[in-house]
Structure formats: C-alpha cells, structure tokens
Scaffold this motif. Sequence first.
Motif, PDB file in Angstrom:
ATOM      1  N   LEU A 204      75.896  47.220-127.900  1.00 25.15           N
ATOM      2  CA  LEU A 204      76.288  47.183-129.301  1.00 25.15           C
ATOM      3  C   LEU A 204      76.695  45.758-129.654  1.00 25.15           C
ATOM      4  O   LEU A 204      77.034  44.962-128.768  1.00 25.15           O
ATOM      5  N   LYS A 205      76.688  45.451-130.932  1.00 27.59           N
ATOM      6  CA  LYS A 205      77.038  44.102-131.365  1.00 27.59           C
ATOM      7  C   LYS A 205      77.846  44.155-132.646  1.00 27.59           C
ATOM      8  O   LYS A 205      77.544  44.929-133.564  1.00 27.59           O
ATOM      9  N   VAL A 206      78.879  43.309-132.713  1.00 25.61           N
ATOM     10  CA  VAL A 206      79.694  43.164-133.906  1.00 25.61           C
ATOM     11  C   VAL A 206      78.946  42.272-134.888  1.00 25.61           C
ATOM     12  O   VAL A 206      78.423  41.207-134.517  1.00 25.61           O
ATOM     13  N   ASN A 207      78.857  42.680-136.144  1.00 29.76           N
ATOM     14  CA  ASN A 207      78.172  41.917-137.177  1.00 29.76           C
ATOM     15  C   ASN A 207      78.773  40.512-137.274  1.00 29.76           C
ATOM     16  O   ASN A 207      79.980  40.347-137.411  1.00 29.76           O
ATOM     17  N   GLY A 208      77.918  39.512-137.212  1.00 26.05           N
ATOM     18  CA  GLY A 208      78.388  38.133-137.256  1.00 26.05           C
ATOM     19  C   GLY A 208      79.060  37.762-138.555  1.00 26.05           C
ATOM     20  O   GLY A 208      79.858  36.815-138.621  1.00 26.05           O
ATOM     21  N   ASN A 209      78.753  38.497-139.644  1.00 27.66           N
ATOM     22  CA  ASN A 209      79.369  38.242-140.943  1.00 27.66           C
ATOM     23  C   ASN A 209      80.537  39.176-141.233  1.00 27.66           C
ATOM     24  O   ASN A 209      81.126  39.119-142.314  1.00 27.66           O
ATOM     25  N   LEU A 210      80.810  40.072-140.262  1.00 37.42           N
ATOM     26  CA  LEU A 210      81.921  41.032-140.390  1.00 37.42           C
ATOM     27  C   LEU A 210      81.772  41.940-141.598  1.00 37.42           C
ATOM     28  O   LEU A 210      82.759  42.385-142.190  1.00 37.42           O
ATOM     29  N   HIS A 211      80.532  42.232-141.992  1.00 30.95           N
ATOM     30  CA  HIS A 211      80.268  43.157-143.088  1.00 30.95           C
ATOM     31  C   HIS A 211      79.678  44.443-142.530  1.00 30.95           C
ATOM     32  O   HIS A 211      79.189  44.497-141.411  1.00 30.95           O
ATOM     33  N   ALA A 212      79.686  45.497-143.338  1.00 31.67           N
ATOM     34  CA  ALA A 212      79.083  46.761-142.933  1.00 31.67           C
ATOM     35  C   ALA A 212      77.567  46.598-142.825  1.00 31.67           C
ATOM     36  O   ALA A 212      76.963  45.968-143.705  1.00 31.67           O
ATOM     37  N   PRO A 213      76.914  47.128-141.796  1.00 37.47           N
ATOM     38  CA  PRO A 213      77.564  47.806-140.674  1.00 37.47           C
ATOM     39  C   PRO A 213      78.299  46.823-139.761  1.00 37.47           C
ATOM     40  O   PRO A 213      77.724  45.815-139.338  1.00 37.47           O
ATOM     41  N   LEU A 214      79.555  47.133-139.478  1.00 32.68           N
ATOM     42  CA  LEU A 214      80.373  46.237-138.662  1.00 32.68           C
ATOM     43  C   LEU A 214      79.967  46.285-137.198  1.00 32.68           C
ATOM     44  O   LEU A 214      79.931  45.250-136.525  1.00 32.68           O
ATOM     45  N   LEU A 215      79.650  47.490-136.691  1.00 27.38           N
ATOM     46  CA  LEU A 215      79.316  47.637-135.269  1.00 27.38           C
ATOM     47  C   LEU A 215      78.021  48.412-135.123  1.00 27.38           C
ATOM     48  O   LEU A 215      77.967  49.613-135.382  1.00 27.38           O
ATOM     49  N   CYS A 216      76.979  47.710-134.718  1.00 26.67           N
ATOM     50  CA  CYS A 216      75.649  48.300-134.576  1.00 26.67           C
ATOM     51  C   CYS A 216      75.327  48.634-133.127  1.00 26.67           C
ATOM     52  O   CYS A 216      75.743  47.921-132.206  1.00 26.67           O
ATOM     53  N   VAL A 217      74.556  49.695-132.923  1.00 26.35           N
ATOM     54  CA  VAL A 217      73.857  49.879-131.659  1.00 26.35           C
ATOM     55  C   VAL A 217      72.674  48.920-131.731  1.00 26.35           C
ATOM     56  O   VAL A 217      71.734  49.139-132.497  1.00 26.35           O
ATOM     57  N   SER A 218      72.738  47.842-130.977  1.00 25.30           N
ATOM     58  CA  SER A 218      71.727  46.798-131.080  1.00 25.30           C
ATOM     59  C   SER A 218      70.569  47.000-130.119  1.00 25.30           C
ATOM     60  O   SER A 218      69.454  46.545-130.379  1.00 25.30           O
ATOM     61  N   ASN A 219      70.826  47.688-129.003  1.00 33.11           N
ATOM     62  CA  ASN A 219      69.780  47.869-127.998  1.00 33.11           C
ATOM     63  C   ASN A 219      70.055  49.123-127.189  1.00 33.11           C
ATOM     64  O   ASN A 219      71.114  49.237-126.569  1.00 33.11           O
ATOM     65  N   VAL A 220      69.150  50.069-127.205  1.00 33.53           N
ATOM     66  CA  VAL A 220      69.263  51.259-126.368  1.00 33.53           C
ATOM     67  C   VAL A 220      68.573  50.962-125.047  1.00 33.53           C
ATOM     68  O   VAL A 220      67.375  50.711-125.002  1.00 33.53           O
ATOM     69  N   PHE A 221      69.344  50.978-123.954  1.00 32.69           N
ATOM     70  CA  PHE A 221      68.766  50.702-122.641  1.00 32.69           C
ATOM     71  C   PHE A 221      67.970  51.910-122.134  1.00 32.69           C
ATOM     72  O   PHE A 221      66.859  51.781-121.656  1.00 32.69           O
ATOM     73  N   LYS A 222      68.586  53.097-122.230  1.00 36.04           N
ATOM     74  CA  LYS A 222      67.903  54.308-121.778  1.00 36.04           C
ATOM     75  C   LYS A 222      68.547  55.544-122.385  1.00 36.04           C
ATOM     76  O   LYS A 222      69.768  55.577-122.599  1.00 36.04           O
ATOM     77  N   VAL A 223      67.731  56.543-122.654  1.00 32.95           N
ATOM     78  CA  VAL A 223      68.193  57.862-123.102  1.00 32.95           C
ATOM     79  C   VAL A 223      67.784  58.858-122.028  1.00 32.95           C
ATOM     80  O   VAL A 223      66.614  58.925-121.650  1.00 32.95           O
TER      81      VAL A 223
END
Length: 238
Positions: A204-223
Amino acid sequence: MITRYAAGALAAGAAALWLTAAHAHSVKAEPTEAVQASFDIIETAIVTKGDTAVFTTRVRGEAGKDKPDATGKFEGSSVYAYVWPTSLNSGEIGFDRDRGIVALAVTFHPDFDDAANGGKNRHVWHPHWVVLAQDKACGGGLKVIDIPEGTKPKVPKTWPGVPLLIDSPDYPTSFKGETVDVAIPLSLIGGIKNASYDGVTAGLKVNGNLHAPLLCVSNVFKVASGDLSLPGKVAPAK
C-alpha cells in the motif's frame, strides 16, 4: 468488479485450490516463483479454537522477512501487508454498517505510527481492521475508505484518529518461520463464525499529496484464491 482488479495484479501462473469440507476449510495456492517468497501465499485459514479466532497465512518463504524501505516522511511512504478479506459487515468491527469490504491486515510501515491512543508501532508488524472499497485511482484497484473532512462517522474505541476507516486493536500477532498468526477473542467478532474469507499479500502507499484516496492498495502481490472470491469458510480447528 473487485475480482478483476485483484486478478489483474497477480503474477502469471498463480493457481488456487479450495479444499472441500472433507479436508479443511482453508484456501490453498500453488507456489508462484514470480512472487517474492515472503509474500507467496501457500495457504490461508481462519479457524476457531475455544473462545478465540485464529487468522493464519503460510507463505513459501519466511513470513515478515521483507519490509518496505523508510523514506523519512509520511507522504508517499509504503506499507506491506498480509491481509484476510472477509464477508464481515463493517458494523461488526465498530464502524457504520455496509461501508465496504472488511479485512484484517498485519502491516509494517517504517515512516509513521498509527497505533491507538498515540501509541508507537512503526517498527513492528501489527494488526489493523480496515474497510476497503474500489478506486480506479489506486494501482491495485482498492483503497482504505477515507473519512471526509467535517464528517463524524461511527468509529471503534481503538480508532487511531486518522481520516480513514481503520482500527488499531492490540491483538496478539506472531511470526514463526513461514507463518503469520493473529488471535482475536470471539467475544469481539462473534460474526466471524459464519464468515467467508480469502488471503492476500499487498503493498500500500500513502498519497504523496495527502488527498483522498489517502491510502491506496498500490500492488497486489498474490491472492490465495486467485480471484478474491472469498472461498474460505471459518470452521473449528481440528
């Protein structure tokens, strides 16, 4: 829709097997060499033992070995997570009902603290409840749901005070070789007995601009299931 986002993030060749009730209610997956060993899910399970629900994920390598690099700042920082998406309702973990996908996540993030009541947790793996929703702005297609400024939704007592639907309970969490385990009193999540679930490893990654979405799932390694279909069924431990 959600399954498309998760499946698209999987490495080619991942295959999942759901064992029938005659064997177990866990979700098993074939090893995937393209996935980093510490996040390559082999099996995920939620079982009840007495008055406790135990969440377990087993990986091909050493669980918890790999952690994100520190950046020295909150914005743009990274989070690694072992996640159990469930069929629980958000109302069962202290938020308003019907808000999104309820998941337990064991996370590590070296650049910020998000423990309850001002506690420190940036240097240890620790558990969270999160409520997720689809968002095309996120690389992994999902985000932790934002709390809009000026609103006052229902939140749990251990909500860490950040503008997200995230909870920071102090559940016993352990890493032993290839497995990560979290133990939760059933009195706190009675609905888990009838729940379905899956297993995910993700960044996951915190938005660099601190705007919504604030915390994204940026990369799914495995399901574990391959398609986020929640095929696991919570059952008493054998």
